[in-house]
Design an enzyme around this catalytic site. Structure first.
Site, PDB file in Angstrom:
ATOM      1  N   ASN A  68       2.504   3.526  -0.443  1.00  0.00           N
ATOM      2  CA  ASN A  68       1.772   2.752   0.551  1.00  0.00           C
ATOM      3  C   ASN A  68       0.826   3.655   1.308  1.00  0.00           C
ATOM      4  O   ASN A  68       1.096   4.839   1.503  1.00  0.00           O
ATOM      5  CB  ASN A  68       2.721   2.035   1.522  1.00  0.00           C
ATOM      6  N   ALA A  69      -0.298   3.071   1.687  1.00  0.00           N
ATOM      7  CA  ALA A  69      -1.243   3.752   2.580  1.00  0.00           C
ATOM      8  C   ALA A  69      -1.788   2.694   3.528  1.00  0.00           C
ATOM      9  O   ALA A  69      -2.960   2.340   3.495  1.00  0.00           O
ATOM     10  CB  ALA A  69      -2.364   4.417   1.791  1.00  0.00           C
ATOM     11  N   ILE A  70      -0.892   2.158   4.352  1.00  0.00           N
ATOM     12  CA  ILE A  70      -1.287   1.127   5.322  1.00  0.00           C
ATOM     13  C   ILE A  70      -2.202   1.756   6.369  1.00  0.00           C
ATOM     14  O   ILE A  70      -3.170   1.137   6.814  1.00  0.00           O
ATOM     15  CB  ILE A  70      -0.038   0.513   6.021  1.00  0.00           C
ATOM     16  N   GLY A  71      -1.875   2.986   6.747  1.00  0.00           N
ATOM     17  CA  GLY A  71      -2.675   3.666   7.770  1.00  0.00           C
ATOM     18  C   GLY A  71      -2.315   3.248   9.186  1.00  0.00           C
ATOM     19  O   GLY A  71      -3.146   3.294  10.087  1.00  0.00           O
ATOM     20  N   LEU A  72      -1.040   2.835   9.349  1.00  0.00           N
ATOM     21  CA  LEU A  72      -0.508   2.541  10.685  1.00  0.00           C
ATOM     22  C   LEU A  72      -1.287   1.477  11.452  1.00  0.00           C
ATOM     23  O   LEU A  72      -1.472   1.584  12.668  1.00  0.00           O
ATOM     24  CB  LEU A  72      -0.397   3.832  11.524  1.00  0.00           C
ATOM     25  N   CYS A 129       3.292  10.728   9.275  1.00  0.00           N
ATOM     26  CA  CYS A 129       2.648   9.744   8.406  1.00  0.00           C
ATOM     27  C   CYS A 129       1.620  10.442   7.523  1.00  0.00           C
ATOM     28  O   CYS A 129       0.713  11.102   8.032  1.00  0.00           O
ATOM     29  CB  CYS A 129       1.971   8.650   9.212  1.00  0.00           C
ATOM     30  N   ASN A 191      10.372  10.788   6.104  1.00  0.00           N
ATOM     31  CA  ASN A 191       9.229   9.897   5.942  1.00  0.00           C
ATOM     32  C   ASN A 191       8.872   9.934   4.452  1.00  0.00           C
ATOM     33  O   ASN A 191       9.558  10.567   3.648  1.00  0.00           O
ATOM     34  CB  ASN A 191       8.070  10.366   6.832  1.00  0.00           C
ATOM     35  N   THR A 265      12.262   0.305   2.112  1.00  0.00           N
ATOM     36  CA  THR A 265      11.634  -0.382   0.985  1.00  0.00           C
ATOM     37  C   THR A 265      12.532  -1.461   0.381  1.00  0.00           C
ATOM     38  O   THR A 265      12.037  -2.474  -0.123  1.00  0.00           O
ATOM     39  CB  THR A 265      11.223   0.665  -0.069  1.00  0.00           C
TER      40      THR A 265
END
Lengths: 300, 278
Positions: A68-72, A129, A191, A265
């Site tokens: 995932n790379a939601i980017g907070l 992150c 993380n 997850t």
């Protein structure tokens, strides 16, 4: 039978919480799982102001896990306090608020705003992150920075502070000790591990961010090893996570040295995963006549 | 704003496979049946989707699949999907009497009473449902519902060639206009080309298909002042609005996220085309 644990001075009715970012603030999952069953809900990372996050695609499945790379992406601390915290107060569970920032000032700003809410039990500070350019992992991979930012946050925080550590380091023990030296009340790990996937049909990166954080059962042995190493290098409690899907997985982390565990997850595969982990731990204790969960923690 | 928000008592269900067949190359027609007391299914709207899980545990994330038709009296959903990866490939081997784990229904579908009132549509308004490729199946539920409501519905369907899957089903509920990439049937070109060639005047457009098609529809609609709705897709992890994996850029700040991103799985997949940036 006692399932409750003392975690950094907070009494949790059981040692199970959620991994930040996999459970929102519990609102969406409350339709599928009973939040009252959890020791604590750990909320999605919140910053002092709203964050847009990364472009899509943000998620992709990989063998035994996902990137995932939601980017907070988050609505900011004001909305969080007015909406998400008020919702969580309706449940008999503790609240751990995950806090993110691009700079030391942003972390401090968010913590100061959150301090007013009595229903928050602990902060989990995300210095790990892998998907944001400044802050996040840039803080979490340098022991001097970890110690410094921990100290700064401890000065303003009115709640116990958990520092969330990155596995993307050479020696996790050094990072754990740096957080402890800075005054952290606890640490959480791991993380996600930085990873990549390429779509050979499109001949491009599967994620818009090129890299993403790997989570899911694929990372469990790495996470367990790091929880074991970190918990034996410090005297503060550890919140262990990384690929936990079942009670059996959770029990491994507890035995390795974690006082609490988080399910992440697995929630995407089974929205009742957290609940089932709690029930499974109880069943294990019954089967082996264990009266107190604390008799299983850090026994190795 | 979200007609399928919280506390609908949905759960991860084990549904029974009634039938499955390949209706076109790589396109499968799957019918699944839920337990009779799964009340959450009763409110299914056209345009909503389901999360299908690969039951053997070899894959973690559910796959979002649009609902083609809902027969709630019999607790049956019809899903028509294309095999594009490992998840859909696993689903394609399902046979009658197998089971499949699923959460349904998900997302925000077409609420026609709301669409009619929001756009002040007259009783005799022309509803034009445009589907392209694997965006065709969800449009069947759309025209079926409009037919039940006694509305005038047109289906403008874009195919690659003369393999016109689902065409007989569409003909039951609507007038059908075809475009093909190779010109073998109907208008050679896009669904917009076919709509123009037909002379049908759309009062509202409902659409699902590849992004370039939706972009074309969105600009056609804004140039001609026609309200339009688009159904979007994106990789998802949770499917229920928690992970923020499947967002789309929005013109205005989104009510839930407080940034210019909206969740396709929850506020969508159906959006007003003027509200999203494609």
């Amino acid at each position: 039978m006692n399932l409750s644990v003392d975690f950094a001075g907070v009494k949790m009715k059981n040692p199970v919480t959620t991994c930040s970012g996999t459970f929102g603030s519990g609102m969406e999952f409350s339709e599928f799982a009973d939040l009252n069953m959890l020791g604590a809900v750990t909320t999605k990372g919140v910053a002092s102001v709203p964050w847009e996050g990364n472009p899509t695609p943000r998620v992709i499945e990989t063998t035994g896990g996902m990137l995932n790379a939601i980017g907070l992406q988050n609505p900011g601390v004001d909305v969080f306090l007015e909406r998400d915290m008020q919702f969580l107060k309706g449940f008999d569970t503790k609240v751990i608020v995950n806090v993110c920032g691009h700079s030391e000032d942003e972390y401090l700003d968010a913590v100061e705003k959150l301090n007013v809410e009595d229903a928050i039990s602990l902060y989990e500070i995300n210095i790990s992150c892998p998907n944001v350019k400044s802050g996040g992992i840039a803080f979490g991979t340098d022991p001097k920075m970890v110690e410094k930012i921990t100290g700064a946050i401890k000065k303003v925080s009115k709640k116990p502070v958990i520092m969330k550590l990155s596995p993307n380091v050479t020696d996790i023990k050094v990072m754990a000790q740096a957080a402890e030296s800075g005054g952290a009340d606890a640490i959480s790990l791991i993380n996600t591990l930085t990873g990549m996937k390429i779509d050979i049909n499109r001949r491009s990166f599967a994620l818009a961010n090129k890299t993403g954080g790997l989570s899911g059962p694929a990372i469990k042995p790495v996470a367990l090893r790091m929880v074991y190493e970190a918990s034996h290098a410090v005297n503060i409690p550890v919140l262990g996570m990384g690929g936990i899907q079942t009670a059996e997985d959770a029990l491994e982390f507890l035995m390795a040295g974690a006082t609490m565990v988080a399910v992440g997850t697995a929630n995407f595969n089974n929205p009742k995963a957290t609940e089932e982990v709690v029930k499974g731990i109880e069943a294990y204790m019954e089967r082996y006549s264990v009266d107190d969960i604390n008799d299983l923690i850090k026994i190795l | 704003m979200n007609n399928n928000g919280l506390n609908n008592n949905r759960s991860r269900e084990t549904a029974l496979v009634i039938s499955q067949e390949e209706i076109s190359e790589g396109i499968f027609n799957l019918k699944i049946k839920f337990r009779d007391d799964y009340t959450a299914l009763k409110n299914t709207l056209p345009g909503q989707f389901v999360s299908l899980y690969v039951s053997d545990g070899s894959m973690l994330l559910p796959r979002p699949i649009s609902i083609c038709e809902a027969n709630v009296e019999d607790m049956v959903l019809r899903l028509v999907y294309r095999v594009v990866g490992s998840g859909t490939k696993a689903f394609s081997s399902l046979r009658s009497d197998d089971t499949i784990d699923v959460i349904a229904p998900l997302g925000n579908g077409y609420d026609f009473d709301k669409i009619i009132s929001e756009n002040n549509l007259p009783d005799d308004a022309s509803f034009v449902a445009m589907g392209g490729g694997i965006g065709i199946p969800p449009m069947l539920g759309v025209v079926k519902k409009l037919h039940e409501m006694g509305k005038k519905a047109y289906a403008v369907l874009g195919y690659r060639s003369n393999d016109l899957f689902l065409i007989d089903d569409f003909k039951k509920y609507s007038e059908v206009i075809i475009s093909t990439d190779d010109g073998s049937v109907g208008t050679k070109g896009t669904v917009i080309d076919a709509l123009k060639a037909s002379g049908v005047k759309a009062d509202v457009i409902l659409s699902c298909g590849p992004l370039p098609m939706l972009r074309g529809i969105s600009s056609y609609a804004s140039e001609n002042n026609i309200p339009a709705y688009v159904s979007l897709e994106e990789h998802m992890a949770c499917g229920i609005g928690a992970c923020l994996g499947c967002v789309c850029k929005t013109v205005d700040v989104d009510e839930h996220s407080h940034v210019n991103n909206t969740r396709i799985c929850t506020e969508g997949p159906v959006f007003r085309s003027s509200e999203v940036i494609l």
